[in-house]
Design a protein around this motif. Structure first.
Motif, PDB file in Angstrom:
ATOM      1  N   ALA A   1      -5.620 -10.409 -29.399  1.00 42.01           N
ATOM      2  CA  ALA A   1      -5.805  -9.144 -28.674  1.00 42.01           C
ATOM      3  C   ALA A   1      -6.829  -9.232 -27.550  1.00 42.01           C
ATOM      4  CB  ALA A   1      -6.201  -8.039 -29.650  1.00 42.01           C
ATOM      5  N   TYR A   2      -7.738 -10.190 -27.620  1.00 41.35           N
ATOM      6  CA  TYR A   2      -8.809 -10.245 -26.612  1.00 41.35           C
ATOM      7  C   TYR A   2      -8.676 -11.479 -25.721  1.00 41.35           C
ATOM      8  CZ  TYR A   2     -10.213  -6.780 -29.911  1.00 41.35           C
ATOM      9  OH  TYR A   2     -10.201  -5.686 -30.741  1.00 41.35           O
ATOM     10  N   SER A   3      -7.526 -12.157 -25.809  1.00 41.55           N
ATOM     11  CA  SER A   3      -7.290 -13.296 -24.921  1.00 41.55           C
ATOM     12  C   SER A   3      -6.981 -12.831 -23.501  1.00 41.55           C
ATOM     13  CB  SER A   3      -6.126 -14.141 -25.451  1.00 41.55           C
ATOM     14  OG  SER A   3      -4.937 -13.368 -25.499  1.00 41.55           O
ATOM     15  N   GLU A   4      -6.515 -11.586 -23.381  1.00 38.46           N
ATOM     16  CA  GLU A   4      -6.257 -10.951 -22.085  1.00 38.46           C
ATOM     17  C   GLU A   4      -6.682  -9.493 -22.179  1.00 38.46           C
ATOM     18  OE1 GLU A   4      -5.042 -12.511 -19.469  1.00 38.46           O
ATOM     19  OE2 GLU A   4      -3.799 -14.183 -20.177  1.00 38.46           O
ATOM     20  N   ARG A   5      -6.727  -8.830 -21.036  1.00 41.19           N
ATOM     21  CA  ARG A   5      -6.853  -7.368 -21.052  1.00 41.19           C
ATOM     22  C   ARG A   5      -5.432  -6.813 -21.110  1.00 41.19           C
ATOM     23  NH1 ARG A   5     -10.964  -8.755 -17.371  1.00 41.19           N
ATOM     24  NH2 ARG A   5      -9.477  -8.581 -15.652  1.00 41.19           N
ATOM     25  N   PHE A   6      -5.117  -6.127 -22.205  1.00 36.12           N
ATOM     26  CA  PHE A   6      -3.728  -5.784 -22.480  1.00 36.12           C
ATOM     27  C   PHE A   6      -3.423  -4.300 -22.313  1.00 36.12           C
ATOM     28  CE2 PHE A   6      -3.514  -9.705 -25.278  1.00 36.12           C
ATOM     29  CZ  PHE A   6      -2.500 -10.327 -24.549  1.00 36.12           C
ATOM     30  N   ILE A   7      -2.176  -4.032 -21.898  1.00 34.79           N
ATOM     31  CA  ILE A   7      -1.550  -2.712 -22.013  1.00 34.79           C
ATOM     32  C   ILE A   7      -0.445  -2.844 -23.054  1.00 34.79           C
ATOM     33  CG2 ILE A   7      -0.060  -1.032 -20.835  1.00 34.79           C
ATOM     34  CD1 ILE A   7      -1.641  -1.610 -18.274  1.00 34.79           C
ATOM     35  N   LEU A   8      -0.396  -1.902 -23.991  1.00 34.08           N
ATOM     36  CA  LEU A   8       0.657  -1.882 -25.007  1.00 34.08           C
ATOM     37  C   LEU A   8       1.842  -1.108 -24.433  1.00 34.08           C
ATOM     38  CD1 LEU A   8      -1.520  -0.989 -28.139  1.00 34.08           C
ATOM     39  CD2 LEU A   8      -1.161  -3.231 -27.075  1.00 34.08           C
ATOM     40  N   PRO A   9       2.965  -1.783 -24.156  1.00 34.70           N
ATOM     41  CA  PRO A   9       4.053  -1.103 -23.437  1.00 34.70           C
ATOM     42  C   PRO A   9       5.257  -0.757 -24.330  1.00 34.70           C
ATOM     43  CG  PRO A   9       4.244  -3.474 -23.123  1.00 34.70           C
ATOM     44  CD  PRO A   9       3.189  -3.238 -24.185  1.00 34.70           C
ATOM     45  N   ILE A  10       5.564   0.519 -24.426  1.00 36.37           N
ATOM     46  CA  ILE A  10       6.876   0.942 -24.921  1.00 36.37           C
ATOM     47  C   ILE A  10       7.578   1.512 -23.684  1.00 36.37           C
ATOM     48  CG2 ILE A  10       8.156   2.441 -26.480  1.00 36.37           C
ATOM     49  CD1 ILE A  10       6.680   0.143 -27.843  1.00 36.37           C
ATOM     50  N   SER A  11       8.324   0.628 -23.012  1.00 35.55           N
ATOM     51  CA  SER A  11       8.817   0.931 -21.664  1.00 35.55           C
ATOM     52  C   SER A  11      10.301   1.258 -21.672  1.00 35.55           C
ATOM     53  CB  SER A  11       8.567  -0.273 -20.749  1.00 35.55           C
ATOM     54  OG  SER A  11       9.490  -1.315 -21.045  1.00 35.55           O
ATOM     55  N   HIS A  12      10.820   1.515 -20.480  1.00 37.23           N
ATOM     56  CA  HIS A  12      12.241   1.826 -20.306  1.00 37.23           C
ATOM     57  C   HIS A  12      13.127   0.712 -20.841  1.00 37.23           C
ATOM     58  CE1 HIS A  12      11.155  -0.683 -16.869  1.00 37.23           C
ATOM     59  NE2 HIS A  12      12.434  -1.027 -16.807  1.00 37.23           N
ATOM     60  N   ASP A  13      12.667  -0.538 -20.770  1.00 39.48           N
ATOM     61  CA  ASP A  13      13.492  -1.663 -21.206  1.00 39.48           C
ATOM     62  C   ASP A  13      13.815  -1.614 -22.693  1.00 39.48           C
ATOM     63  OD1 ASP A  13      14.141  -3.151 -18.946  1.00 39.48           O
ATOM     64  OD2 ASP A  13      12.207  -4.158 -18.908  1.00 39.48           O
ATOM     65  N   GLU A  14      13.015  -0.857 -23.461  1.00 42.68           N
ATOM     66  CA  GLU A  14      13.236  -0.818 -24.913  1.00 42.68           C
ATOM     67  C   GLU A  14      14.194   0.280 -25.343  1.00 42.68           C
ATOM     68  OE1 GLU A  14      12.005  -3.525 -25.645  1.00 42.68           O
ATOM     69  OE2 GLU A  14      10.842  -3.504 -23.800  1.00 42.68           O
ATOM     70  N   VAL A  15      14.657   1.101 -24.415  1.00 46.27           N
ATOM     71  CA  VAL A  15      15.498   2.255 -24.806  1.00 46.27           C
ATOM     72  C   VAL A  15      16.800   2.299 -24.001  1.00 46.27           C
ATOM     73  CG1 VAL A  15      13.547   3.621 -25.616  1.00 46.27           C
ATOM     74  CG2 VAL A  15      14.227   3.788 -23.222  1.00 46.27           C
ATOM     75  N   VAL A  16      17.315   1.104 -23.634  1.00 44.29           N
ATOM     76  CA  VAL A  16      18.563   1.018 -22.864  1.00 44.29           C
ATOM     77  C   VAL A  16      19.409  -0.143 -23.401  1.00 44.29           C
ATOM     78  CG1 VAL A  16      17.658   2.009 -20.725  1.00 44.29           C
ATOM     79  CG2 VAL A  16      17.390  -0.435 -21.152  1.00 44.29           C
ATOM     80  N   HIS A  17      20.618  -0.242 -22.867  1.00 40.75           N
ATOM     81  CA  HIS A  17      21.495  -1.389 -23.118  1.00 40.75           C
ATOM     82  C   HIS A  17      21.740  -1.648 -24.601  1.00 40.75           C
ATOM     83  CE1 HIS A  17      21.332  -1.974 -18.914  1.00 40.75           C
ATOM     84  NE2 HIS A  17      20.226  -2.691 -18.843  1.00 40.75           N
ATOM     85  N   GLY A  18      21.960  -0.563 -25.351  1.00 41.22           N
ATOM     86  CA  GLY A  18      22.307  -0.722 -26.756  1.00 41.22           C
ATOM     87  C   GLY A  18      21.135  -1.005 -27.670  1.00 41.22           C
TER      88      GLY A  18
END
Length: 737
Positions: free
Chosen positions: A526-543
């Protein structure tokens, strides 16, 4: 001089042939005014289709000469005894036109502009190149310029010249490969394209790569745009932005597609039209404020020919799409967001571009913006072309695009799309389908250099702006400063966390014990980078199903799982991003042609999810423990990470001042009475949030507002709490009354 030459204003046959076929590479050598060596001048103009032409004095419209027409129809010429500014009075079949001669004006682009362009360091391409309304020698018009170094000839075409490439041939500035022409009396709003003669003939008409306005798709012409006509009222926001964007500040992003968030419907309930930017701001700003997000992130709004690409295949990297209004409308939208305390992040795509023939592909008949070799220059997955960022002019073009949005439109950040595809030459390619770099490796050295330069330039030119990477591999140092060998991004999307946690939550609770580490593994790195936790459009399309439809169980369990998952996400280290519709549990996958299913908010369960997201954001912003040390390991402390049998997790989030919040999550539908959790402080612990509360349409199992700590050591702590853990629920508690 032979009679033929004399009868054509002194032009030789090869010049006449080149003009007639629109192949003349140097029109200024033969058209416009030319000294006669005796104080006068010969004036020539090529006006195919014209019936007559006269030369008028520019100051008082005196007739200086009636022009003769030579053997080439449309070629008019005249001799005048003195050199002075003039106009042309042209007789057409449809009427008379008076205008200045484009070939009577000198070059407009300065040597420094051309030098910086060729070097790839011109920071304001959109303010100098493309189509620039200006006044030259007291004459209003538009200066056009375009980079096409391998073209044999380039013309500006539009309705103003009947799209005739013979009328406005451009001047080549050889040292930069840039063609330019000032056309008098054109104005803002004029549509145009470039007609390019390549080595093998005339190419399809090309839109202006630097256009700042375009026609509404599916039309593809560029439009002349003036300076941005918006008076900004967001000074307070801009002054505070760097502080708001500190790594210790809360960052909670609502990702949306501008067209399909909310639309105007007809009587049948179908989409009648998209809202324009101003109408969208009136509806969106209060909604985002109510939900408590700090920022919105827009799917790419740069003009794109195909709406179904959601903007991820853009062609006009300097023009906001005309689908939602003008550049001024877009600026007003951003201003309204800022005045409402909301930042605006744009998705930005420097990785690739579509192959549409009016676009950048083989722009001058050669691979100009792209790599020539398809093993380097063609994305098989997306049927797109890859920018050749090793070329100075292309790198400068992309840097200028980024700065255009950050500086001219006050954009607060760019989320750079598909960074992984830029970093690796073998991205999504099999052996033998890619070209190694000069060291024989798979890294794209030119793209890496570009990314580092982008982040350094943005830091200097747009202080306080965030450049965020959508990067899905284990590339080291994505969010480390370039001075330390990193890529220099402010944040990286945590795709690993997203994949692991979504895989976990989609399992039936009875199987979750076997996947327990999928929720905890993210804390290993978790601290290897500065992170954003993304639940984005890519997770709710294309089946892939909508977020709530990924959840197992019956209707009640699906909602409980969704609430627990969102609460887990908000309490986990890392900044937050949630795609529109997920905040109220839309069942249907996102469809860019329809608005969100707002009617669902008449049901209490959907209202409950929406209310929870708002409360999570308020909690996240209110308590420093949840955001202040997001990027530092001392901000997180495991209490229980190994209770796989019960699928229970517990941890502390710490502020820099040593103020903790306790988070306990139960990912089974089994209520757990008197579940003991160690805590660091004695006294009363208040229940700040319970994802199973009745106001979220939960079962309302909890701890009656709080629990008293007992002096029973547990989990390495001197004190402990006996908690009632709600089914598929998350509790958040703090010490104190």
């Amino acid at each position: 001089m032979n009679p033929t030459t004399r009868s054509n204003g002194g032009l030789r046959q090869r010049d006449l042939d080149a003009l007639a076929s629109a192949e003349h590479a140097d029109p200024f050598a033969v058209l416009g005014p030319h000294d006669d060596g005796a104080g006068g001048q010969v004036i020539r103009t090529f006006l195919p289709g014209a019936l007559s032409a006269r030369v008028l004095a520019r100051d008082d419209d005196r007739v200086l000469a009636q022009m003769e027409q030579g053997s080439l129809p449309g070629l008019f010429f005249a001799h005048v005894d003195t050199r002075s500014p003039y106009r042309l009075q042209i007789g057409w079949a449809g009427g008379e036109q008076t205008t200045e001669d484009p070939y009577s004006f000198g070059p407009q682009l300065g040597e420094m502009d051309l030098y910086l362009f060729a070097e790839g360091n011109h920071r304001d391409l959109s303010g100098r190149f493309g189509a620039q309304p200006m006044q030259v020698e007291g004459v209003d018009g538009v200066c056009f310029s375009v980079w096409a170094p391998n073209a044999r000839r380039v013309s500006v075409v539009g309705a103003f010249n009947n799209w005739d490439g013979r009328r406005h041939l451009m001047r080549l500035r050889h040292n930069a490969g840039v063609w330019e022409l000032f056309i008098p009396r054109l104005a803002v709003g004029e549509t145009y394209k470039f007609e390019v003669l390549g080595r093998d003939g005339v190419l399809p008409l090309k839109a202006d790569p630097l256009a700042r306005a375009t026609e509404l798709p599916p039309s593809t012409a560029s439009k002349v745009a003036g300076a941005l006509g918006h008076t900004w009222q967001d000074q307070q926001w801009m002054e505070q932005r760097a502080q708001r964007h500190a790594y210790s500040a809360p960052l909670s992003i609502y990702e949306l597609h501008a067209g399909s968030w909310r639309c105007e419907l007809n009587e049948a309930g179908e989409v009648a039209r998209f809202y324009n930017w101003r109408e969208l701001a009136e509806r969106l700003v209060p909604y985002v404020q109510e939900l408590g997000f700090t920022h919105i992130e827009l799917l790419p709004i740069m003009e794109h020919p195909f709406g179904g690409s959601w903007g991820y295949q853009p062609l006009s990297m300097f023009a906001p799409t005309s689908r939602y209004g003008t550049a001024e409308d877009f600026a007003a939208f951003i201003d309204a967001c800022h005045q409402g305390g909301i930042g605006v992040i744009l998705d930005w795509v420097p990785a690739h571009f579509p192959t549409d023939e009016h676009g950048l592909a083989r722009f001058d008949g050669t691979a100009l913006y792209e790599y020539d070799n398809p093993l380097e220059g063609f994305h098989q997955d997306w049927n797109t072309l890859i920018y050749n960022l090793g070329r100075n002019e292309v790198r400068g073009f992309m840097l200028a695009s980024a700065l255009h949005w950050l500086k001219h439109f006050h954009i607060d950040g760019l989320r750079v799309d598909a960074v992984a595809s830029m970093l690796y030459r073998d991205y999504s390619r099999k052996a033998g389908e890619w070209v190694p770099n000069r060291h024989g490796g798979r890294e794209n050295l030119e793209a890496i250099e570009f990314i580092r330069q982008l982040n350094d330039v943005a830091l200097h030119e747009a202080p306080g702006a965030l450049i965020i990477a959508e990067e899905s591999t284990a590339w080291p140092g994505v969010s480390q400063p370039t001075q330390q060998g990193g890529l220099g991004f402010a944040y990286k999307w945590n795709m690993g966390w997203m994949h692991d946690t979504l895989h976990y939550i989609q399992n039936d609770p009875i199987h979750r014990a076997h996947h327990h580490n999928e929720l905890s593994f993210g804390l290993v790195y978790a601290y290897s980078e500065r992170f954003i936790l993304p639940i984005s459009h890519d997770e709710v399309v294309h089946g892939k199903h909508s977020l709530i439809d990924k959840m197992p169980g019956d209707r009640w369990q699906k909602f409980a799982n969704l609430r627990a998952y969102l609460a887990f996400m908000w309490m986990h280290p890392g900044k937050k991003l949630l795609f529109m519709g997920c905040e109220f549990g839309q069942w249907r996958e996102w469809n860019h042609d329809q608005q969100l299913d707002w009617y669902l908010l008449q049901y209490s369960e959907h209202q409950g999810v929406q209310k929870l997201v708002g409360d999570l954001n308020r909690l996240y912003r209110q308590y420093p423990a949840l955001h202040e040390q997001d990027c530092q390991p001392q901000g997180f402390q495991w209490l229980i990470g190994d209770d796989a049998v019960n699928s229970v997790y517990a941890w502390l989030r710490w502020s820099s001042a040593g103020e903790p919040l306790l988070v306990v999550a139960n990912f089974t539908p089994v209520p757990r009475q008197d579940y003991r959790v160690g805590v660091p402080f004695e006294g009363h612990w208040v229940e700040l949030l319970n994802s199973d509360a009745e106001l979220y349409a939960g079962s309302n199992m909890g701890n009656f507002g709080g629990v008293q700590a007992e002096p029973l050591p547990s989990h390495g702590q001197a004190m402990s709490l006996a908690l009632n853990l709600p089914p598929l629920g998350v509790l958040v508690m703090r010490p104190g009354q």
